[in-house]
Design an enzyme around this catalytic site. Sequence first.
Site, short mmCIF file in Angstrom:
data_model
loop_
_atom_site.label_atom_id
_atom_site.label_comp_id
_atom_site.label_asym_id
_atom_site.label_seq_id
_atom_site.Cartn_x
_atom_site.Cartn_y
_atom_site.Cartn_z
CE LYS A 88 -13.67 -2.93 0.55
NZ LYS A 88 -12.75 -3.09 1.67
CE LYS A 117 -4.55 -1.11 1.67
NZ LYS A 117 -5.61 -0.74 2.62
CE LYS A 126 -6.33 -7.89 -1.79
NZ LYS A 126 -6.51 -7.65 -0.41
P1 TYM Z 1 -10.76 -5.54 3.71
O1 TYM Z 1 -11.71 -4.42 3.96
O2 TYM Z 1 -9.70 -5.36 2.70
O3 TYM Z 1 -11.56 -6.83 3.29
C1 TYM Z 1 -12.64 -7.31 4.07
C2 TYM Z 1 -12.68 -8.83 4.09
O4 TYM Z 1 -12.81 -9.35 2.77
C3 TYM Z 1 -11.77 -10.28 2.51
N1 TYM Z 1 -11.38 -10.15 1.10
C4 TYM Z 1 -11.34 -11.17 0.23
N2 TYM Z 1 -11.63 -12.48 0.37
C5 TYM Z 1 -11.50 -13.26 -0.73
N3 TYM Z 1 -11.11 -12.80 -1.95
C6 TYM Z 1 -10.80 -11.49 -2.13
N4 TYM Z 1 -10.43 -11.04 -3.31
C7 TYM Z 1 -10.91 -10.61 -1.00
N5 TYM Z 1 -10.70 -9.28 -0.84
C8 TYM Z 1 -10.99 -9.01 0.46
C9 TYM Z 1 -10.64 -9.87 3.44
O5 TYM Z 1 -9.75 -10.94 3.67
C10 TYM Z 1 -11.39 -9.46 4.67
O6 TYM Z 1 -11.74 -10.58 5.45
N6 TYM Z 1 -7.57 -5.44 7.53
C11 TYM Z 1 -8.90 -5.86 7.15
C12 TYM Z 1 -10.00 -5.21 7.95
C13 TYM Z 1 -9.92 -5.41 9.43
C14 TYM Z 1 -10.16 -6.61 10.14
C15 TYM Z 1 -10.01 -6.27 11.52
C16 TYM Z 1 -10.45 -7.90 9.74
C17 TYM Z 1 -9.65 -4.44 10.36
N7 TYM Z 1 -9.72 -4.98 11.62
C18 TYM Z 1 -10.17 -7.25 12.51
C19 TYM Z 1 -10.61 -8.87 10.73
C20 TYM Z 1 -10.46 -8.54 12.11
C21 TYM Z 1 -9.09 -5.45 5.68
O7 TYM Z 1 -8.45 -4.61 5.17
O8 TYM Z 1 -10.12 -6.04 5.09
#
Ligand code: TYM
Length: 338
Positions: A204, A117, A201
Amino acid sequence: MSGYKGPMRVLSGIQPSGGMHLGNYLGAIRKFVELQHEYDCFYCVVDMHAITVWQDPEKLREQTFHIAASYLAAGVDPKIAAIFHQSGVRAHAELAWIFNCVARLGWLDRMTQFKDKAGKDKERASVGLYTYPVLQAADILVYKATHVPVGEDQKQHLELSRDIAGKFNHDFKAENFFPLPEPLIKGPGARIMSLRDGSAKMSKSDDSENACIFLKDGADAIARKIKKAKTDPEPLPSEPKGLEGRPEAANLVGIYGALSGKTDAQVLADYGGQGFGVFKPALADLVVEKIAPIGAELNRLEGDPGYLKSVLDKGAERASEVADKVVREVREIVGFVV
Ligand code: TYM
């Protein structure tokens, strides 16, 4: 979790930094819905994580409602699970500071998401982006959550949460105070790839609008994106081994399997030998059948921001009751005057 004796709890979060997509749904939210019947569940919209990179304030509020509405539209029940915004529970930030003093620089230096990032010019990245995984550990451990449903990309952050929990317990001689949280990653859909590039992957922030299926896409947009999805000229193989070295084909078969509840082998038993001219329309029909109703409900809910705000406020109140208690214990453990 070794000797931890506390209740089983689930925590997860999604950033309000863009539209909710098929990867988020299959990797995370679908699991949220299943787990709410088994565990005490906390699902947050991680707005404090989102601002580690610039967010337009009005858009951030809108996106926060969008993520909350997606949880509800997919079937998370606010009477069962707490749905809330991270910034609405102050204890996350307080525990994150204490964890900043537990985590080591060397641990954060190894985080690949920061490297991705921040890009080449890491001097210009926010300090928040660097310490992002420490806040994530606080999100989880402020509820003493034992299980964390996430997609595969979060594996390294979850390992760091376990390291922080372990070091805190050890340094303060507070054996088993925090559980070592278990990631729940396995299952189809843990890693959905871009429709334009089978090696990246689904995300967004992808530049190509055809790379990503959003929950709000209507039937026409879904069909168009799948039709345009990158593939190769070969027909589908009749066994999963034949998908090796064909990442785009493997991704589409994986999406079909994740949505239909079939294994790759079962999907290929039905479609092996067929070209994409046959498989893509079948996949588009399946995605529309499963996703379009969620998108319709999502649109309806977004039309009622008052209701969404009340869900978040009630969820934050419920979550604060648990989190404030844990932080009070932590304050005592570290030696603050309480
Ligand atoms: P974020 O917002 O990027 O994504 C949210 C969730 O979606 C999953 N995900 C995917 N799963 C499968 N294929 C994909 N292409 C894909 N893109 C995203 C992510 O693995 C995630 O589960 N750091 C985290 C947010 C967070 C969090 C937490 C998660 C903050 N605090 C505490 C768990 C526990 C994130 O950026 O997710």
